[in-house]
Design a protein around this motif. Structure first.
Motif, short mmCIF file in Angstrom:
data_model
loop_
_atom_site.label_atom_id
_atom_site.label_comp_id
_atom_site.label_asym_id
_atom_site.label_seq_id
_atom_site.Cartn_x
_atom_site.Cartn_y
_atom_site.Cartn_z
N UNK A 294 0.86 -1.18 0.00
CA UNK A 294 0.00 0.00 0.00
C UNK A 294 0.90 1.24 0.00
N UNK A 295 0.55 2.19 -0.86
CA UNK A 295 1.26 3.46 -0.93
C UNK A 295 0.31 4.58 -0.56
N UNK A 296 0.78 5.50 0.24
CA UNK A 296 -0.03 6.62 0.68
C UNK A 296 0.64 7.93 0.30
N UNK A 297 -0.07 8.77 -0.41
CA UNK A 297 0.41 10.10 -0.76
C UNK A 297 -0.54 11.11 -0.15
N UNK A 298 -0.16 11.65 1.00
CA UNK A 298 -1.05 12.55 1.74
C UNK A 298 -1.17 13.90 1.03
N UNK A 299 -0.17 14.27 0.28
CA UNK A 299 -0.20 15.57 -0.40
C UNK A 299 -1.37 15.66 -1.35
N UNK A 300 -1.59 14.58 -2.09
CA UNK A 300 -2.70 14.58 -3.06
C UNK A 300 -3.85 13.69 -2.61
N UNK A 301 -3.81 13.22 -1.37
CA UNK A 301 -4.87 12.38 -0.80
C UNK A 301 -5.14 11.18 -1.70
N UNK A 302 -4.10 10.41 -1.90
CA UNK A 302 -4.20 9.27 -2.81
C UNK A 302 -3.60 8.03 -2.15
N UNK A 303 -4.28 6.94 -2.37
CA UNK A 303 -3.89 5.65 -1.80
C UNK A 303 -3.87 4.65 -2.95
N UNK A 304 -2.89 3.75 -2.95
CA UNK A 304 -2.92 2.71 -3.97
C UNK A 304 -2.60 1.36 -3.34
#
Lengths: 114, 114
Positions: B64-74
């Motif tokens: 799981x990858x979390x990018x809080x800057x763009x509010x995106x999860x994969x």
């Protein structure tokens, strides 16, 4: 692996009737939840329960709904007077802690209101 | 008006390929995220979770990858197998330190082709 069990798997009821959906959470879990999923839609939070009290509830969880832990193992959701729009899958879940721990879901009860 | 079921986005992959399922979450205060797998007729099954103080977490065949800057999860699934075919939901806890009132995404249907 311990699991959450729900009964019945399918419940058909007439509009206006009361239904009780039953759940046995994982035995060492202390936090219990009900969610529902209307066919083809998102899973939605209904209510959380801890220490014999409701911790939080959604706007869906109106006065027609109630929850109870009648004994040391069961957790129930009662719908007092069912409406057609209550037709959905109802999922029970439990977790060991109240925060930031995965919820473990049962396989649901399909409620059909006619 | 009449409610319309959601049209699930579908990801089709060949067996053995890697799958990437994406999710945009809505609440910048969320600090805990979970991926669930739902097979037909069953409840959501926990796959992997991540807290907001991390940007990557690995499990068995899943990342799981979390990018809080763009509010995106994969969710990345390595060497996808036929048994991975299901609907995948991301869920967020909706508030900092926030209990287990999860908000689920709309889901992605993963189809694994032989």
């Amino acid at each position: 692996e311990p699991e959450v069990t729900q009964t019945p798997s399918h419940q058909v009821t007439q509009m206006g009737q009361e239904v009780i959906l039953r759940c046995v959470p994982i035995s060492n879990h202390l936090y219990f939840y009900w969610y529902r999923q209307i066919l083809g839609q998102k899973v939605e939070f209904l209510v959380s329960f801890y220490n014999n009290e409701i911790s939080e509830k959604s706007e869906i969880f109106d006065d027609q709904f109630s929850v109870e832990r009648p004994d040391g193992s069961n957790f129930t959701l009662k719908i007092r007077s069912t409406k057609l729009e209550d037709s959905a899958m109802y999922f029970c879940a439990s977790s060991p802690t109240p925060n930031n721990s995965p919820l473990h879901f049962g396989n649901g009860t399909r409620l059909t209101v006619t | 008006g009449e409610s319309v079921g959601l049209h699930l986005p579908t990801l089709s992959v060949q067996e053995g390929d890697n799958s990437i399922i994406n999710c945009a979450y809505s609440n910048s205060a969320s600090d805990y995220f979970i991926w669930y797998k739902q097979e037909s007729g069953k409840g959501p099954q926990f796959i992997i979770d991540i807290r907001s103080n991390m940007d990557k977490r690995q499990g068995q065949r899943v990342t799981v990858l979390l990018n809080k800057t763009v509010k995106h999860l994969s969710l990345q699934i390595a060497a996808t197998q036929p048994g991975d075919s299901a609907v995948y939901f991301c869920a967020e806890n909706g508030k900092t330190g926030g209990g287990n009132k999860l908000t689920f995404g709309t889901g992605t249907q993963l189809k694994v082709e032989l």
